[in-house]
Design an enzyme around this catalytic site. Structure first.
Site, PDB file in Angstrom:
ATOM      1  N   GLN A  97       0.854  -1.189   0.000  1.00 30.61           N
ATOM      2  CA  GLN A  97       0.000   0.000   0.000  1.00 30.61           C
ATOM      3  C   GLN A  97       0.891   1.241   0.000  1.00 30.61           C
ATOM      4  O   GLN A  97       1.684   1.458   0.911  1.00 30.61           O
ATOM      5  CB  GLN A  97      -0.924   0.024   1.220  1.00 30.61           C
ATOM      6  CG  GLN A  97      -1.931   1.157   1.094  1.00 30.61           C
ATOM      7  CD  GLN A  97      -2.839   1.295   2.289  1.00 30.61           C
ATOM      8  OE1 GLN A  97      -2.385   1.671   3.359  1.00 30.61           O
ATOM      9  NE2 GLN A  97      -4.116   1.022   2.119  1.00 30.61           N
ATOM     10  N   TYR A 168      -6.573  11.275   4.723  1.00 33.55           N
ATOM     11  CA  TYR A 168      -5.135  11.500   4.524  1.00 33.55           C
ATOM     12  C   TYR A 168      -4.908  12.368   3.281  1.00 33.55           C
ATOM     13  O   TYR A 168      -5.851  12.862   2.689  1.00 33.55           O
ATOM     14  CB  TYR A 168      -4.395  10.158   4.496  1.00 33.55           C
ATOM     15  CG  TYR A 168      -4.515   9.444   5.835  1.00 33.55           C
ATOM     16  CD1 TYR A 168      -3.925   9.977   6.980  1.00 33.55           C
ATOM     17  CD2 TYR A 168      -5.255   8.278   5.973  1.00 33.55           C
ATOM     18  CE1 TYR A 168      -4.055   9.360   8.215  1.00 33.55           C
ATOM     19  CE2 TYR A 168      -5.394   7.654   7.207  1.00 33.55           C
ATOM     20  CZ  TYR A 168      -4.790   8.206   8.327  1.00 33.55           C
ATOM     21  OH  TYR A 168      -4.935   7.601   9.546  1.00 33.55           O
TER      22      TYR A 168
HETATM   23  C1  LIG Z   1      -3.824  -0.473  13.840  1.00 42.35           C
HETATM   24  C2  LIG Z   1      -4.472  -0.162  12.509  1.00 42.35           C
HETATM   25  C3  LIG Z   1      -3.694   0.337  11.491  1.00 42.35           C
HETATM   26  C4  LIG Z   1      -4.282   0.625  10.259  1.00 42.35           C
HETATM   27  N1  LIG Z   1      -3.490   1.075   9.249  1.00 42.35           N
HETATM   28  C5  LIG Z   1      -4.027   1.258   8.026  1.00 42.35           C
HETATM   29  C6  LIG Z   1      -3.201   1.589   6.937  1.00 42.35           C
HETATM   30  O1  LIG Z   1      -1.985   1.701   7.050  1.00 42.35           O
HETATM   31  N2  LIG Z   1      -3.802   1.759   5.724  1.00 42.35           N
HETATM   32  C7  LIG Z   1      -5.170   1.617   5.545  1.00 42.35           C
HETATM   33  O2  LIG Z   1      -5.652   1.779   4.415  1.00 42.35           O
HETATM   34  N3  LIG Z   1      -5.965   1.283   6.570  1.00 42.35           N
HETATM   35  C8  LIG Z   1      -5.425   1.097   7.791  1.00 42.35           C
HETATM   36  N4  LIG Z   1      -6.236   0.701   8.811  1.00 42.35           N
HETATM   37  C9  LIG Z   1      -7.664   0.457   8.531  1.00 42.35           C
HETATM   38  C10 LIG Z   1      -7.883  -1.058   8.311  1.00 42.35           C
HETATM   39  O3  LIG Z   1      -7.184  -1.543   7.180  1.00 42.35           O
HETATM   40  C11 LIG Z   1      -9.363  -1.403   8.119  1.00 42.35           C
HETATM   41  O4  LIG Z   1      -9.844  -0.795   6.965  1.00 42.35           O
HETATM   42  C12 LIG Z   1     -10.209  -0.923   9.256  1.00 42.35           C
HETATM   43  O5  LIG Z   1      -9.646  -1.398  10.467  1.00 42.35           O
HETATM   44  C13 LIG Z   1     -11.678  -1.420   9.091  1.00 42.35           C
HETATM   45  O6  LIG Z   1     -11.715  -2.804   9.053  1.00 42.35           O
HETATM   46  P1  LIG Z   1     -12.350  -3.623  10.278  1.00 42.35           P
HETATM   47  O7  LIG Z   1     -13.763  -3.170  10.347  1.00 42.35           O
HETATM   48  O8  LIG Z   1     -12.198  -5.057   9.866  1.00 42.35           O
HETATM   49  O9  LIG Z   1     -11.501  -3.267  11.482  1.00 42.35           O
HETATM   50  C14 LIG Z   1      -5.676   0.421  10.058  1.00 42.35           C
HETATM   51  C15 LIG Z   1      -6.445  -0.095  11.102  1.00 42.35           C
HETATM   52  C16 LIG Z   1      -5.869  -0.383  12.297  1.00 42.35           C
HETATM   53  C17 LIG Z   1      -6.731  -0.954  13.389  1.00 42.35           C
END
Ligand SMILES: Cc1cc2nc3c(=O)[nH]c(=O)nc-3n(C[C@H](O)[C@H](O)[C@H](O)COP(=O)(O)O)c2cc1C
Length: 214
Positions: A97, A168
């Site tokens: 990414q 972002y």
């Molecule tokens: C600790 C953490 C770091 C994350 N870092 C990124 C990232 O670097 N890039 C991104 O697109 N999303 C990032 N996210 C978002 C996740 O990829 C994901 O889209 C979000 O947690 C929603 O999914 P979920 O409902 O399964 O938690 C991050 C989420 C968490 C919890």
């Protein structure tokens, strides 16, 4: 069940429909992937995830302090290559990414305004008004995204994903909420998406038309 069936994204075949969502992790001192980043991601491949998406990885630190992994030199590329090889050993695919930055979310100090699309409040210190990214900076970041993608392709990464969500830097251009520019990067939808579209074109030109997961 469809979840466990082979799937395709453009011309890339993935052994199942399970993907690891991108999650940023602490980077090595030079911005590259640490051994612990690599072990964490490889462990997910070993567990059967078909597509490993790395956390956000910036292409440059020229306009803001590096907030996460960075990818723009051969040392970092060696480690990314190790990650790609190990993920492939388990039959999984690797997606990097890539990001041009986090803009107003950037934490510098209470006195140095970060760059954003426009002079909007910084996230960490709302009294601090961001600096408008100069067109020269936009152009440099577009080039840097293409260069990072090209390096990644040479390291054996299977695809890149552009980090365009969630407030972002790219989103600070696409959203009229942040973007107040009056030049060719602001105003109409077409203008607000120009930065993103230029990044997409540059990645396709520098790497491979199929390398971007759109
Ligand atoms: C600790 C953490 C770091 C994350 N870092 C990124 C990232 O670097 N890039 C991104 O697109 N999303 C990032 N996210 C978002 C996740 O990829 C994901 O889209 C979000 O947690 C929603 O999914 P979920 O409902 O399964 O938690 C991050 C989420 C968490 C919890």
């Amino acid at each position: 069940m469809l979840l466990f069936q082979e799937g395709k994204i453009r011309n890339l075949t993935i052994k199942n429909r399970i993907a690891l969502a991108p999650m940023g992790q602490p980077a090595d001192i030079d911005g590259g992937f640490t051994q612990s980043n690599i072990d964490y991601l490889v462990e997910r491949a070993k567990g059967g995830v078909g597509l490993i998406i790395t956390g956000c990885t910036v292409c440059s630190d020229e306009y803001e302090p590096r907030p996460c992994n960075m990818h723009n030199n051969f040392h970092q590329n060696d480690r990314l290559g190790t990650l790609a090889d190990q993920v492939h050993m388990y039959g999984s695919k690797l997606c990097l990414q890539l990001s041009p930055g986090i803009g107003r979310m950037s934490f510098i100090d209470p006195f140095t305004p970060p760059y954003s699309s426009s002079p909007v409040p910084s996230y960490a210190f709302p009294d601090l008004i961001c600096r408008e990214m100069p067109v020269e900076g936009i152009k440099k970041l577009v080039k840097a995204m293409g260069y990072s993608a090209q390096l990644a392709m040479r390291a054996g990464v299977d695809m890149v994903q552009v980090h365009a969500y969630g407030g972002y830097l790219i989103d600070q251009f696409t959203s009229a909420y942040w973007n107040k520019r009056t030049d060719e990067y602001g105003g109409s939808f077409e203008n607000r998406t120009r930065f993103l579209r230029e990044i997409i074109e540059e990645i396709r030109k520098c790497a491979d038309p199929n390398f971007l997961s759109l």
